[in-house]
Design an enzyme around this catalytic site. Sequence first.
Site, PDB file in Angstrom:
ATOM      1  N   HIS A 389       0.658  -1.344   0.088  1.00  0.00           N
ATOM      2  CA  HIS A 389      -0.248  -0.126   0.115  1.00  0.00           C
ATOM      3  C   HIS A 389       0.823   1.276   0.061  1.00  0.00           C
ATOM      4  CE1 HIS A 389      -3.830   2.283   1.298  1.00  0.00           C
ATOM      5  NE2 HIS A 389      -2.883   3.091   1.600  1.00  0.00           N
ATOM      6  N   GLU A 390       1.763   1.266   0.742  1.00  0.00           N
ATOM      7  CA  GLU A 390       2.497   2.458   1.004  1.00  0.00           C
ATOM      8  C   GLU A 390       3.369   2.758  -0.058  1.00  0.00           C
ATOM      9  OE1 GLU A 390       1.661   4.779   2.992  1.00  0.00           O
ATOM     10  OE2 GLU A 390       0.347   3.615   4.328  1.00  0.00           O
ATOM     11  N   HIS A 393       1.786   4.455  -2.724  1.00  0.00           N
ATOM     12  CA  HIS A 393       1.623   5.800  -2.398  1.00  0.00           C
ATOM     13  C   HIS A 393       2.987   6.422  -3.131  1.00  0.00           C
ATOM     14  CE1 HIS A 393      -2.032   6.776  -0.350  1.00  0.00           C
ATOM     15  NE2 HIS A 393      -1.608   5.761   0.521  1.00  0.00           N
TER      16      HIS A 393
END
Length: 604
Positions: A389-390, A393
């Site tokens: 997820h990160e 980003h």
Amino acid sequence: MAKTRKREEVKKEDTWALEDLYASEQLFEEDCGRLAGMIEEFPKYKGRLKEGSGVLLEMLEDYSGMNKLFEKVYVYANQRLHQDMGNAASQKSAASTEVLMDKMNAAESYMVPEILGLPEELLAEYCREERRLEKYRRFLDEIFRQKPHTLDERSEEILAKAGELAKASSNVFTMFNNADITFRPVTDEKGKEEPLTQGRYTAYMQSPDRRVRRETFANLYQGYAGFKNTLAALYEANAKKTAFYAKMRNYGSSLEAALDDSEIPVAVYDSLIDSVHGHMEPMYRYMRLRKKVLGVEELHMYDVYVPMVQEVDMKVSFERAKEIVKEGLAPLGKRYQALLQEGFDSRWIDIYENENKRTGAYSWGAYGTHPYVLLNYQESLNDVFTLAHEMGHALHSWHSDQEQDYIYAGYRIFVAEVASTCNEALLIRHMIENSRDKQEKAYLINYFLEQFRTTLYRQTMFAEFEKVTHEIVDEGGTLNAETLCGIYLDLNKKYYGTDVVSDEEIQYEWSRIPHFYRAFYVYQYATGFSAAIAISSRILAGEEGALEGYFEFLKGGSSKSPIELLRLAGVDMAGKEPVEDALEVFEEYVGKLEKILAGGQREI
């Protein structure tokens, strides 16, 4: 579980390379001084824009350069603070950048009113005369779009100078939640007393031992309940601040003001809540299945995080997590995988929990340097997905920074969760598809369903809580602990249904959600998740142009409106289809899990 380490005890290779931002404290201080000088100089353009296109260009260039430098010092100071929130020197440095931000906002507060004061025909003439102004065309168009909500110069200056006061509720909550609040310890499965921290809460709540889960749940919320009146006052203060700014800027509501910056109609927010309300039965069905599989007479809130398939050992080292993430994101191509590896090898990531480290996870960074990722890795499957997820980003930022000038590199909040959740969707589908063990497949489907529950349903519940509570303040009402707890408990019952006991402690959950201090942010987790399901489905199906369109979206920054950017990736969030389709995928996977578990967990 080992004792939480102090920051100085963490291995260098497990920490992020903040030296890539500043090699020394002296260089950071020098840039702070340079920035202070730029801030002091910036008002020199005041009253001069009618002198010619060159003055306008010079002002916009200085504005961009000043903000770019501020971003660098602000990110550095705050990331250094986040690695040890108890460090007094870091607290002081971060506070000094907050002061610089307020001074900068005040110094540039005249800019927008003066631009709006230019006759539109003169501005058009400037753009024809000075081609370098073309770079700022969308920036200028956005200023004029928000003209009804821009005040006169003096009022803008006052609002800017009030910025430090406006952040008080958020700052107090952040320090309280990360540095001050403590919880009673938890007795683990082996009878050993262990500290309960924010970072360890999720791991304890996934324990197969129901006593551990119940004790963890009770101890955490008793901690917050002891400060319920203080936290209610902070929440109300933040809501009043939001309402004040919305009213001052001539918006009809706090919600309208919050969405306008990203050009999102209020109808999109309301449509999300309505769509989820129309698909509550699959959620209730999922809870009934959970109750049956866990074999409990009553399903409590402390039972909703534990995996339903207990025997699967999914403890994952960080080294293995990196391999799994790369395998799962292979559909995005070799170049994307090479960038992932660069991040892993070049210390973009601060990996493990340490004493006084900021909780949770995020990706951040400054234009001109690589992005950074903060984790509190605990070796759970959830942590593997947090890594994916990160890094979603981070690589969204990387692509935007590579393609866009600074002025358009930062993407809007509405699209901020799309790349991250697309990574998660690709990874979980890869793992489910490639699992040859029925028990493991059931575990992974359960995990996928949890993403829907926590991201689409739960974040929408948060969004509805914000809508209800901010409407009370918008209409002149007041909020206290009793009101907030009552609203939250009623919503929890609505979203989980009658097959779940909404324990008394859950009424305090609102008091521990940091995102509530960034009003109307959380709904975008739900819309972003829906968009991610649609994009990942197109990529996995091999639809023509799906991958190319997705990378055009990643490169877009804020060069187009969020709705337009997502259309590049083949998703139209102005309609109901992405949310409705995602909810149908949830129902489909509930059915798949019911089928696998039909014979009983031990017979899988």
